[in-house]
Design a protein around this motif. Structure first.
Motif, PDB file in Angstrom:
ATOM      1  N   ASP A 264      12.711  11.117 -15.280  1.00 48.60           N
ATOM      2  CA  ASP A 264      13.560  11.202 -13.702  1.00 48.60           C
ATOM      3  C   ASP A 264      13.227  12.087 -13.484  1.00 48.60           C
ATOM      4  O   ASP A 264      13.075  13.386 -14.097  1.00 48.60           O
ATOM      5  CB  ASP A 264      15.000  11.340 -14.715  1.00 48.60           C
ATOM      6  CG  ASP A 264      16.347  12.390 -13.560  1.00 48.60           C
ATOM      7  OD1 ASP A 264      16.527  13.499 -13.661  1.00 48.60           O
ATOM      8  OD2 ASP A 264      16.728  11.153 -12.886  1.00 48.60           O
ATOM      9  N   GLU A 265      13.471  12.880 -11.681  1.00 48.11           N
ATOM     10  CA  GLU A 265      11.948  14.072 -11.727  1.00 48.11           C
ATOM     11  C   GLU A 265      13.110  15.182 -11.683  1.00 48.11           C
ATOM     12  O   GLU A 265      12.343  15.974 -11.431  1.00 48.11           O
ATOM     13  CB  GLU A 265      12.076  13.673 -10.241  1.00 48.11           C
ATOM     14  CG  GLU A 265      10.721  12.307  -9.843  1.00 48.11           C
ATOM     15  CD  GLU A 265      11.137  12.240  -8.212  1.00 48.11           C
ATOM     16  OE1 GLU A 265      11.598  13.666  -7.376  1.00 48.11           O
ATOM     17  OE2 GLU A 265      10.268  11.740  -7.309  1.00 48.11           O
ATOM     18  N   ALA A 266      14.792  15.275 -11.573  1.00 54.92           N
ATOM     19  CA  ALA A 266      15.482  16.499 -11.707  1.00 54.92           C
ATOM     20  C   ALA A 266      14.900  16.617 -13.397  1.00 54.92           C
ATOM     21  O   ALA A 266      14.641  18.176 -13.325  1.00 54.92           O
ATOM     22  CB  ALA A 266      16.629  15.900 -11.608  1.00 54.92           C
ATOM     23  N   SER A 267      15.533  15.970 -14.478  1.00 54.47           N
ATOM     24  CA  SER A 267      15.783  16.280 -16.331  1.00 54.47           C
ATOM     25  C   SER A 267      14.439  15.968 -16.762  1.00 54.47           C
ATOM     26  O   SER A 267      14.368  16.595 -18.164  1.00 54.47           O
ATOM     27  CB  SER A 267      16.539  15.543 -16.397  1.00 54.47           C
ATOM     28  OG  SER A 267      16.913  14.485 -16.022  1.00 54.47           O
TER      29      SER A 267
END
Length: 401
Positions: free
Chosen positions: A268-271
Motif C-alpha cells: 500500500d503506497e500510504a501505509s
C-alpha cells in the motif's frame, strides 16, 4: 522535687544563651544513618524455549464474487421467485424471475414454420437434381454434365436455407428459455430492484447478488510483522491458518477458522502494508450451521506466524523503561539492571534471543526504584509479602527518590 528538675534546665538554657552571645557555635546532634530498605520481589527463573508467533490484524468480510443480475432478452416481468428477495438464499440454476413468454412462443412457432418450408424446398431441389441427372443420361451425352445442369448451386442454396432456418429456431428456443432468469451460482440476494409488471431490457439491472461458497477478508500486515510470517505467494504454496473473531463483540466471541490463500502483489503506497487475502468457507453457516458472518462485518484476525526457537520468553510487565529489565543476583541477592533487545514483542510477552543466560533470576514485581546493587528479598507468588510489595510499587514515588 520540681526544683530539682527545673534547676538543671535553667542552667543549660543560661549556658546556651551565653555561648550564643559569645559567638561560640553549638554542635547539632547528627542523625543516625538508617538501614538500607530491602525490596521484596517475585522472581522467574529464565529458561530457553520455543515460541509460536501470532500476528494480529483486522479487516472486513466481503463476498468473493458479486454481480448485477440482468436479463438476456427484453420483456415484462411476470413472476418473481421467493428466492429473489433481499437476503434470500438460492442455488445455482434456481429460477429467480420470469418474463412474459407469449411473444417468444410466437417466435418459436414462426421459426419452426420457416424451417419446415426450407426443408421442403431442399427436398424439391434434391428431386430436381436427381431428375436432371437421369435426363442427361437418357439423352446419351458422353461428357459429364455441368453443375448448373445438375442443379448443384440450387441444392447448396436450399441446404443453406435449411441451416439458417434451423439456427433461427434454435435462437428462438434460447430466447424462450431466457425468459426464465436463472441464478448463475449458489448465492444470496443483496438487493432486488425490479417488480411484477415492470418492462425490462436486455441490460436492465434486476438486482445485486453474491456468492456464498466462501468469503474473503483483506488483512493488512505491517513491515514489522512481515519477517515473522511465511505468506503464500503463488499457487501450490502452503496455506496459512487464521482465526477470525467478531470485532464488535467481546474477547469471548465465537471464532471462525480461515486460511490465507494469497497476497496482493504490491505494498500500500500510504501505509507500506502488505494485504493478505484470507478465505473462509461457508461463511453464512449454510452447511455447518455455525453462526453466520455478514458482508461488511469487521473482524479481528489472529494469524499463525513463524516458530522462534531457543529463545527466552519474558512477561511484558517485567519491562522497566525502554528495553530494560531487573535481574536478581543469586548470591547477594541484589538488583542487577540489564538492557535487552527483543526480537518479538506483543501485549503479553517479550521474546529475547541474546544477552541472557539460562537459570538467571528475573524480577517480575513492580519496583518503584531499584538501583544497581539494591538488596532484595525473594518472596513467593501469592504470599502476603508479595501483595504488600505490589501495593507499595503502585504508590507514587517522589521525584529524586
Amino acid at each position: 522535687m520540681l526544683l530539682r528538675i527545673l534547676i538543671p534546665i535553667v542552667i543549660l538554657c543560661i549556658g546556651a544563651l551565653a555561648a550564643w552571645r559569645a559567638g561560640i557555635p553549638v554542635e547539632e546532634p547528627k542523625p543516625e544513618p538508617s538501614a538500607p530498605q530491602v525490596l521484596k520481589t517475585e522472581i522467574l527463573e529464565l529458561q530457553r524455549t520455543d515460541f509460536q508467533v501470532m500476528l494480529n490484524s483486522q479487516g472486513t468480510v466481503r463476498a468473493h464474487f458479486t454481480t448485477t443480475l440482468t436479463p438476456q432478452v427484453a420483456g415484462t416481468i411476470s413472476t418473481v421467485s421467493a428466492n429473489f428477495e433481499d437476503g434470500a438464499f438460492f442455488k445455482k440454476d434456481d429460477i429467480l424471475a420470469e418474463l412474459d413468454p407469449a411473444d417468444f412462443k410466437v417466435a418459436v412457432s414462426a421459426a419452426e414454420s420457416g424451417l419446415a418450408r426450407a426443408q421442403a424446398a431442399l427436398i424439391q431441389e434434391e428431386a430436381r437434381a436427381k431428375q436432371a441427372r437421369l435426363n442427361w443420361d437418357d439423352l446419351g451425352y458422353e461428357e459429364e454434365p455441368s453443375d448448373l445442369v445438375l442443379r448443384i448451386p440450387q441444392m447448396k442454396e436450399a441446404k443453406a436455407n435449411v441451416d439458417a432456418a434451423q439456427a433461427d429456431l434454435e435462437q428462438a428456443l434460447r430466447n424462450l428459455d431466457r425468459t426464465k432468469i436463472r441464478a448463475p451460482f449458489d448465492g444470496r440476494v443483496q438487493k432486488r430492484v425490479i417488480g411484477l409488471g415492470q418492462a425490462v431490457g436486455s441490460s436492465t439491472p434486476l438486482g445485486e447478488i453474491f456468492a456464498t461458497d466462501f468469503a474473503e477478508i483483506r488483512l493488512p500486515l505491517s513491515p514489522r510483522q512481515l519477517p515473522f510470517v511465511r505468506l503464500p505467494s503463488k499457487e501450490g504454496d502452503p496455506e496459512l491458518k487464521v482465526t477470525l473473531r467478531d470485532a464488535l463483540a467481546g474477547t469471548d466471541s465465537q471464532g471462525w477458522d480461515a486460511k490465507i490463500v494469497r497476497t496482493e502483489g504490491a505494498l500500500d503506497e500510504a501505509s507500506r502494508e502488505l494485504f493478505a487475502i484470507a478465505r473462509i468457507d461457508d461463511p453464512f453457516g449454510v452447511e455447518s450451521g455455525k453462526r453466520p458472518l455478514l458482508i461488511g462485518q469487521p473482524v479481528r484476525a489472529t494469524i499463525q506466524g513463524v516458530m522462534l526457537e531457543d529463545v527466552f520468553v519474558l512477561p511484558r510487565h517485567a519491562l522497566r523503561g525502554v528495553n530494560r529489565i531487573y535481574l536478581v543476583d543469586k548470591l547477594q541477592p541484589t538488583i542487577v539492571r540489564n538492557q535487552i533487545e527483543p526480537v518479538w514483542s506483543d501485549e503479553q510477552v517479550l521474546v529475547v534471543r541474546d544477552g541472557l543466560e539460562v537459570g538467571q533470576w528475573l524480577s517480575v514485581t513492580r519496583l518503584p526504584y531499584a538501583p544497581d546493587g539494591a538488596p532484595v528479598e525473594i518472596v513467593k507468588p501469592g504470599t502476603e509479602a508479595a501483595s504488600a510489595a505490589e501495593s507499595a510499587a503502585e504508590k507514587p514515588v517522589r521525584a529524586g527518590s
